[in-house]
Design a protein around this motif. Structure first.
Motif, PDB file in Angstrom:
ATOM      1  N   ALA A   1       0.830  -1.200   0.000  1.00  0.00           N
ATOM      2  CA  ALA A   1       0.000   0.000   0.000  1.00  0.00           C
ATOM      3  C   ALA A   1       0.867   1.253   0.000  1.00  0.00           C
ATOM      4  O   ALA A   1       0.406   2.334  -0.367  1.00  0.00           O
TER       5      ALA A   1
ATOM      6  N   GLU B   1       2.356   6.823  -0.770  1.00  0.00           N
ATOM      7  CA  GLU B   1       1.304   5.855  -1.054  1.00  0.00           C
ATOM      8  C   GLU B   1       1.498   5.262  -2.446  1.00  0.00           C
ATOM      9  O   GLU B   1       1.812   5.975  -3.404  1.00  0.00           O
TER      10      GLU B   1
ATOM     11  N   ARG C   1      -8.764  -3.399  -1.311  1.00  0.00           N
ATOM     12  CA  ARG C   1      -7.550  -4.176  -1.110  1.00  0.00           C
ATOM     13  C   ARG C   1      -7.893  -5.443  -0.329  1.00  0.00           C
ATOM     14  O   ARG C   1      -8.459  -5.368   0.758  1.00  0.00           O
TER      15      ARG C   1
ATOM     16  N   ARG D   1      -3.391  -8.783  -0.105  1.00  0.00           N
ATOM     17  CA  ARG D   1      -3.063  -7.363  -0.136  1.00  0.00           C
ATOM     18  C   ARG D   1      -3.095  -6.756  -1.533  1.00  0.00           C
ATOM     19  O   ARG D   1      -2.663  -5.634  -1.726  1.00  0.00           O
TER      20      ARG D   1
END
Length: 281
Positions: free
Chosen positions: A107, A115, A137, A142
């Protein structure tokens, strides 16, 4: 890895086993290293490369032509020759701030904390995420997937009891909730509807406006247009936390479904605002 790939917080590495720290950046080092693996600063040492350094797993050969040293995964610099390293990824993303290679499951950039950008397509169905109605997500792999390829499922947890998590179609396959858990969920609404329809319908009326509310992503996030992206992100995280599966686990199935839909709207709004802000960064 200077920043956490999940939350973006800076990682405070500590020296271990009595090893020294880099005088230039403070990162932990090793007595046999010739250069700092974090900033590349030379220690003016001329130690022969080793395959193992206590506290570090040196599994990768340095690709510098005149260096026989070995590195650990994601070391920014070779601890033997100081050459900067750019670790490749199979399905590569580039950090918009430092242009480092990113893994799709991250992330945040592990090098600068920025980010991670939105991938071009859903890794499950191949749909371009910019055309997807929503995205989320997966809490297991992930990866960011489109709204059609993710859902909330009850998965086994370390405590033993099933725990609801947002998972993609691949991670959720074969992990369906136990029969004794699924049956009451489907039966409960029918029992409530036949016994007391007015009481069942009553709470749904005040909850209906959010799903049919304003379409502006700024309104969904509760911020005004032009708000700095950092403040928008804080508002987004606060809203998502309110509708987390752990927070609504004690509610009825209909309210849980409503919370899931609201979460998707919030995520979609955030992704829209973030994409709009990216060109001007």
């Amino acid at each position: 890895m200077g920043f956490c790939p999940t939350c973006g917080d800076e990682v405070a590495w500590k020296s271990e086993h009595g090893n020294p720290s880099c005088e230039a950046c403070g990162a932990p080092s090793h007595r046999s290293f010739n250069c700092c693996w974090a900033c590349g600063e030379s220690f003016d040492e001329d130690n022969a490369p080793q395959e193992v350094a206590r506290g570090y797993r040196l599994d990768f050969a340095c690709d510098a032509g005149d260096c026989a040293g070995r590195l650990a995964w994601l070391m920014p610099f070779c601890p033997w020759c100081g050459e900067e390293k750019h670790w490749p990824h199979a399905r590569e993303l580039k950090c918009v701030e430092c242009e480092s290679s990113l893994d799709r499951s991250w992330a945040f950039c592990v090098r600068c904390g920025e980010e991670a950008p939105l991938p071009d397509e859903c890794p499950r169905c191949g749909l371009a995420l910019e055309h997807a109605g929503s995205a989320a997500r997966c809490e297991q792999c992930r990866h960011i997937v489109c709204g059609d390829c993710c859902e909330v499922q009850a998965l086994p947890s370390e405590a033993g009891a099933p725990q609801e998590r947002m998972v993609c179609s691949e991670c959720g396959a074969g992990a369906a909730p136990p029969a004794h858990e699924a049956a009451p969920r489907s039966a409960a609404p029918e029992a409530e509807d036949t016994g007391d329809e007015e009481e069942e319908d009553a709470p749904s009326e005040p909850d209906a406006p959010p799903s049919a509310g304003p379409q502006s992503p700024w309104d969904v996030l509760g911020v005004s247009p032009g708000t700095p992206l950092a403040e928008v992100k804080r508002a987004y995280l606060a809203l998502v936390a309110q509708y987390h599966p752990d927070k609504v686990a004690a509610l009825g199935p209909k309210l849980q479904a409503l919370a899931q839909e609201e979460t998707r709207r919030i995520i979609e709004a955030w992704e829209t605002v973030r994409r709009q802000a990216r060109p001007g960064r």
